[in-house]
Design a protein around this motif. Sequence first.
Motif, PDB file in Angstrom:
ATOM      1  N   GLU A 120      41.733  44.899  46.249  1.00 12.58           N
ATOM      2  CA  GLU A 120      41.798  43.462  46.515  1.00 12.58           C
ATOM      3  C   GLU A 120      43.211  43.106  46.952  1.00 12.58           C
ATOM      4  N   GLU A 121      43.354  42.687  48.172  1.00 12.24           N
ATOM      5  CA  GLU A 121      44.658  42.266  48.682  1.00 12.24           C
ATOM      6  C   GLU A 121      44.888  40.824  48.249  1.00 12.24           C
ATOM      7  N   ARG A 122      45.837  40.628  47.366  1.00  6.22           N
ATOM      8  CA  ARG A 122      46.138  39.295  46.852  1.00  6.22           C
ATOM      9  C   ARG A 122      47.362  38.776  47.583  1.00  6.22           C
ATOM     10  N   SER A 123      47.353  37.520  47.872  1.00  9.01           N
ATOM     11  CA  SER A 123      48.514  36.919  48.523  1.00  9.01           C
ATOM     12  C   SER A 123      48.735  35.533  47.935  1.00  9.01           C
ATOM     13  N   GLY A 124      49.894  35.007  48.190  1.00 13.50           N
ATOM     14  CA  GLY A 124      50.170  33.658  47.695  1.00 13.50           C
ATOM     15  C   GLY A 124      51.191  33.662  46.583  1.00 13.50           C
ATOM     16  N   ARG A 125      50.939  32.850  45.590  1.00 10.63           N
ATOM     17  CA  ARG A 125      51.892  32.655  44.502  1.00 10.63           C
ATOM     18  C   ARG A 125      52.080  33.911  43.656  1.00 10.63           C
ATOM     19  N   GLU A 126      53.261  34.002  43.059  1.00 14.17           N
ATOM     20  CA  GLU A 126      53.565  35.132  42.188  1.00 14.17           C
ATOM     21  C   GLU A 126      52.845  35.018  40.846  1.00 14.17           C
ATOM     22  N   LEU A 127      52.474  33.793  40.462  1.00 14.12           N
ATOM     23  CA  LEU A 127      51.735  33.595  39.229  1.00 14.12           C
ATOM     24  C   LEU A 127      50.547  32.687  39.519  1.00 14.12           C
ATOM     25  N   GLN A 128      49.368  33.196  39.251  1.00 11.03           N
ATOM     26  CA  GLN A 128      48.153  32.408  39.423  1.00 11.03           C
ATOM     27  C   GLN A 128      47.449  32.341  38.077  1.00 11.03           C
ATOM     28  N   VAL A 129      47.187  31.117  37.615  1.00 11.40           N
ATOM     29  CA  VAL A 129      46.492  30.914  36.352  1.00 11.40           C
ATOM     30  C   VAL A 129      45.298  30.025  36.646  1.00 11.40           C
ATOM     31  N   GLU A 130      44.124  30.468  36.232  1.00 16.19           N
ATOM     32  CA  GLU A 130      42.912  29.701  36.507  1.00 16.19           C
ATOM     33  C   GLU A 130      41.950  29.762  35.335  1.00 16.19           C
ATOM     34  N   MET A 131      41.100  28.762  35.274  1.00 17.01           N
ATOM     35  CA  MET A 131      40.000  28.736  34.315  1.00 17.01           C
ATOM     36  C   MET A 131      38.713  28.695  35.117  1.00 17.01           C
ATOM     37  N   GLY A 132      37.647  29.223  34.538  1.00 17.09           N
ATOM     38  CA  GLY A 132      36.375  29.193  35.238  1.00 17.09           C
ATOM     39  C   GLY A 132      35.235  29.518  34.289  1.00 17.09           C
ATOM     40  N   LYS A 133      34.054  29.635  34.873  1.00 15.73           N
ATOM     41  CA  LYS A 133      32.881  29.974  34.065  1.00 15.73           C
ATOM     42  C   LYS A 133      32.000  30.954  34.820  1.00 15.73           C
ATOM     43  N   ARG A 134      31.208  31.675  34.053  1.00 15.84           N
ATOM     44  CA  ARG A 134      30.224  32.630  34.580  1.00 15.84           C
ATOM     45  C   ARG A 134      30.824  33.571  35.629  1.00 15.84           C
TER      46      ARG A 134
END
Length: 131
Positions: free
Chosen positions: A11-25
């Motif tokens: 998975e090639e990730r790009s963008g911010r150095e820190l990504q924090v997320e919430m989600g479901k399922r």
Amino acid sequence: MEKRKAYAYYEERSGRELQVEMGKRLNFPSHLHGELELFLVQSGCVCVGIDGEFRELKAGELAVVFPNTVHSYQCREADSRYMMAVCGTSLLGDYFPSLTQCRPRRPYLCGKALDPDVLYALHSLYRCRCT
């Protein structure tokens, strides 16, 4: 704990150095990337696979995925919720070489192994990213 052979994609990730997320399922196939990932189950049950070892995590349990480690997520309950933090390599500082050359014996932190400060820190990071 069950061990299975893991096939994955990068998975090639790009963008911010820190990504924090919430989600479901969350259902996500086997993959790997160069960042450190923390995965906290907030409710329900999620089967987490790390390096071919699968474990069902329940609310309040955390998985630590080192860089370039194959991992996957499979939701077990419809009401499952999670929080995920993905940390870029620049944030790892002097720990980066160790994190890429070693693997934890226990990548799953449950019960007393998970300090309450970890939960506090993850929630604080999430609140900061929303402002």
